[in-house]
Motif scaffolding. Structure first.
Motif, PDB file in Angstrom:
ATOM      1  N   ASP A 158       0.811  -1.221   0.000  1.00  0.00           N
ATOM      2  CA  ASP A 158       0.000   0.000   0.000  1.00  0.00           C
ATOM      3  C   ASP A 158       0.842   1.267   0.000  1.00  0.00           C
ATOM      4  OD1 ASP A 158      -2.270  -1.501  -0.038  1.00  0.00           O
ATOM      5  OD2 ASP A 158      -2.772  -1.212   2.064  1.00  0.00           O
ATOM      6  N   LYS A 159       1.950   1.272   0.685  1.00  0.00           N
ATOM      7  CA  LYS A 159       2.744   2.501   0.810  1.00  0.00           C
ATOM      8  C   LYS A 159       3.815   2.638  -0.263  1.00  0.00           C
ATOM      9  CE  LYS A 159       0.625   3.863   4.448  1.00  0.00           C
ATOM     10  NZ  LYS A 159      -0.375   4.892   4.314  1.00  0.00           N
ATOM     11  N   VAL A 160       4.335   1.508  -0.780  1.00  0.00           N
ATOM     12  CA  VAL A 160       5.463   1.608  -1.702  1.00  0.00           C
ATOM     13  C   VAL A 160       5.098   1.147  -3.110  1.00  0.00           C
ATOM     14  CG1 VAL A 160       7.842   0.848  -2.119  1.00  0.00           C
ATOM     15  CG2 VAL A 160       7.075   1.294   0.209  1.00  0.00           C
ATOM     16  N   ILE A 161       4.742  -0.122  -3.235  1.00  0.00           N
ATOM     17  CA  ILE A 161       4.544  -0.703  -4.564  1.00  0.00           C
ATOM     18  C   ILE A 161       3.347  -0.078  -5.272  1.00  0.00           C
ATOM     19  CG2 ILE A 161       4.098  -2.863  -5.794  1.00  0.00           C
ATOM     20  CD1 ILE A 161       5.609  -4.266  -3.479  1.00  0.00           C
ATOM     21  N   SER A 162       2.239   0.071  -4.549  1.00  0.00           N
ATOM     22  CA  SER A 162       1.045   0.676  -5.156  1.00  0.00           C
ATOM     23  C   SER A 162       1.318   2.114  -5.582  1.00  0.00           C
ATOM     24  CB  SER A 162      -0.121   0.630  -4.180  1.00  0.00           C
ATOM     25  OG  SER A 162      -1.236   1.285  -4.719  1.00  0.00           O
ATOM     26  N   PHE A 163       2.119   2.839  -4.835  1.00  0.00           N
ATOM     27  CA  PHE A 163       2.451   4.221  -5.186  1.00  0.00           C
ATOM     28  C   PHE A 163       3.273   4.263  -6.463  1.00  0.00           C
ATOM     29  CE2 PHE A 163       4.742   8.245  -4.768  1.00  0.00           C
ATOM     30  CZ  PHE A 163       3.676   9.096  -4.586  1.00  0.00           C
ATOM     31  N   TRP A 164       4.211   3.302  -6.634  1.00  0.00           N
ATOM     32  CA  TRP A 164       5.006   3.263  -7.845  1.00  0.00           C
ATOM     33  C   TRP A 164       4.158   2.942  -9.063  1.00  0.00           C
ATOM     34  CZ3 TRP A 164       9.430  -0.274  -5.720  1.00  0.00           C
ATOM     35  CH2 TRP A 164      10.276   0.475  -4.911  1.00  0.00           C
ATOM     36  N   ILE A 165       3.167   2.057  -8.900  1.00  0.00           N
ATOM     37  CA  ILE A 165       2.373   1.602 -10.037  1.00  0.00           C
ATOM     38  C   ILE A 165       1.287   2.611 -10.402  1.00  0.00           C
ATOM     39  CG2 ILE A 165       0.760  -0.192 -10.829  1.00  0.00           C
ATOM     40  CD1 ILE A 165       2.373  -2.178  -9.133  1.00  0.00           C
ATOM     41  N   THR A 166       0.517   3.055  -9.415  1.00  0.00           N
ATOM     42  CA  THR A 166      -0.647   3.898  -9.698  1.00  0.00           C
ATOM     43  C   THR A 166      -0.440   5.379  -9.386  1.00  0.00           C
ATOM     44  OG1 THR A 166      -1.576   3.539  -7.502  1.00  0.00           O
ATOM     45  CG2 THR A 166      -2.203   1.981  -9.226  1.00  0.00           C
ATOM     46  N   GLY A 167       0.550   5.701  -8.623  1.00  0.00           N
ATOM     47  CA  GLY A 167       0.788   7.093  -8.286  1.00  0.00           C
ATOM     48  C   GLY A 167       0.092   7.536  -7.005  1.00  0.00           C
ATOM     49  N   HIS A 168      -0.657   6.653  -6.353  1.00  0.00           N
ATOM     50  CA  HIS A 168      -1.273   6.980  -5.069  1.00  0.00           C
ATOM     51  C   HIS A 168      -1.237   5.748  -4.172  1.00  0.00           C
ATOM     52  CE1 HIS A 168      -4.968   4.822  -6.187  1.00  0.00           C
ATOM     53  NE2 HIS A 168      -4.851   5.424  -7.367  1.00  0.00           N
ATOM     54  N   ASP A 169      -1.442   6.001  -2.891  1.00  0.00           N
ATOM     55  CA  ASP A 169      -1.388   4.904  -1.919  1.00  0.00           C
ATOM     56  C   ASP A 169      -2.537   3.923  -2.130  1.00  0.00           C
ATOM     57  OD1 ASP A 169       0.817   6.005  -0.762  1.00  0.00           O
ATOM     58  OD2 ASP A 169      -0.241   6.882   0.940  1.00  0.00           O
ATOM     59  N   GLY A 170      -2.270   2.675  -1.792  1.00  0.00           N
ATOM     60  CA  GLY A 170      -3.321   1.669  -1.816  1.00  0.00           C
ATOM     61  C   GLY A 170      -4.137   1.739  -0.538  1.00  0.00           C
ATOM     62  N   PHE A 171      -5.113   0.847  -0.426  1.00  0.00           N
ATOM     63  CA  PHE A 171      -5.968   0.860   0.763  1.00  0.00           C
ATOM     64  C   PHE A 171      -6.167  -0.561   1.260  1.00  0.00           C
ATOM     65  CE2 PHE A 171     -10.159   0.499   2.753  1.00  0.00           C
ATOM     66  CZ  PHE A 171      -9.968   1.365   3.806  1.00  0.00           C
ATOM     67  N   THR A 172      -5.854  -0.754   2.519  1.00  0.00           N
ATOM     68  CA  THR A 172      -6.158  -2.003   3.213  1.00  0.00           C
ATOM     69  C   THR A 172      -7.015  -1.637   4.406  1.00  0.00           C
ATOM     70  OG1 THR A 172      -4.050  -2.976   2.579  1.00  0.00           O
ATOM     71  CG2 THR A 172      -5.196  -3.992   4.423  1.00  0.00           C
ATOM     72  N   PRO A 173      -8.190  -2.258   4.542  1.00  0.00           N
ATOM     73  CA  PRO A 173      -9.043  -1.919   5.683  1.00  0.00           C
ATOM     74  C   PRO A 173      -8.363  -2.275   6.997  1.00  0.00           C
ATOM     75  CG  PRO A 173     -10.029  -3.680   4.377  1.00  0.00           C
ATOM     76  CD  PRO A 173      -8.779  -3.256   3.693  1.00  0.00           C
ATOM     77  N   PRO A 174      -8.594  -1.476   8.025  1.00  0.00           N
ATOM     78  CA  PRO A 174      -7.928  -1.738   9.305  1.00  0.00           C
ATOM     79  C   PRO A 174      -8.470  -2.998   9.991  1.00  0.00           C
ATOM     80  CG  PRO A 174      -9.482   0.049   9.525  1.00  0.00           C
ATOM     81  CD  PRO A 174      -9.432  -0.288   8.066  1.00  0.00           C
ATOM     82  N   VAL A 175      -7.634  -3.589  10.809  1.00  0.00           N
ATOM     83  CA  VAL A 175      -8.048  -4.739  11.607  1.00  0.00           C
ATOM     84  C   VAL A 175      -8.798  -4.188  12.817  1.00  0.00           C
ATOM     85  CG1 VAL A 175      -7.244  -6.716  12.940  1.00  0.00           C
ATOM     86  CG2 VAL A 175      -6.066  -6.072  10.874  1.00  0.00           C
ATOM     87  N   THR A 176     -10.045  -4.619  12.998  1.00  0.00           N
ATOM     88  CA  THR A 176     -10.856  -4.108  14.099  1.00  0.00           C
ATOM     89  C   THR A 176     -11.511  -5.254  14.845  1.00  0.00           C
ATOM     90  OG1 THR A 176     -12.775  -3.908  12.651  1.00  0.00           O
ATOM     91  CG2 THR A 176     -11.393  -1.956  12.879  1.00  0.00           C
TER      92      THR A 176
END
Length: 119
Positions: free
Chosen positions: A76-94
């Motif tokens: 979400d923080k690195v690879i997705s930013f390189w590919i799409t130009g913005h951060d990815g999203f993973t829902p939080p553990v609750t």
């Protein structure tokens, strides 16, 4: 006098029944304790066999938590930013899942500390 004899024999049989019932409950309690000790011993034996095995239930849970956090952080923080130009999203553990994850992480952390101290 006959009435006293009847009362005495009635009390004697009542006392005998009470003692017998007490002994049976004591036997049931002893049997329950012995079976609980047997169950605890088998669980300890299973855990000693599981420790260090890569497909043990604790290890599988640790893999799943590691996979979630690696996706949430690395992808979400690195690879997705390189590919799409913005951060990815993973829902939080609750909820209860977060408590399970905290337990797994702390267990693995403290087992690692115990291994370091043991060496």
């Amino acid at each position: 006098m006959a009435v006293l004899g009847i009362i005495f024999s009635g009390l004697t049989s009542l006392a005998t029944s009470a003692v017998t019932a007490y002994n049976k409950t004591k036997d049931v309690t002893i049997t329950a304790i012995q079976s609980a000790v047997g169950i605890a011993a088998s669980q300890a034996q299973a855990m000693s066999l599981w420790i260090g095995h890569p497909l043990s239930p604790p290890s599988i849970l640790a893999y799943s938590v590691a996979l979630y956090y690696s996706k949430a952080i690395a992808y979400d923080k690195v690879i997705s930013f390189w590919i799409t130009g913005h951060d990815g999203f993973t829902p939080p553990v609750t909820g209860a899942t977060s408590y399970v994850a905290m337990t797994i992480i702390s267990g693995m952390f403290f087992s690692g500390i115990a291994n370091i101290i043991k060496r």
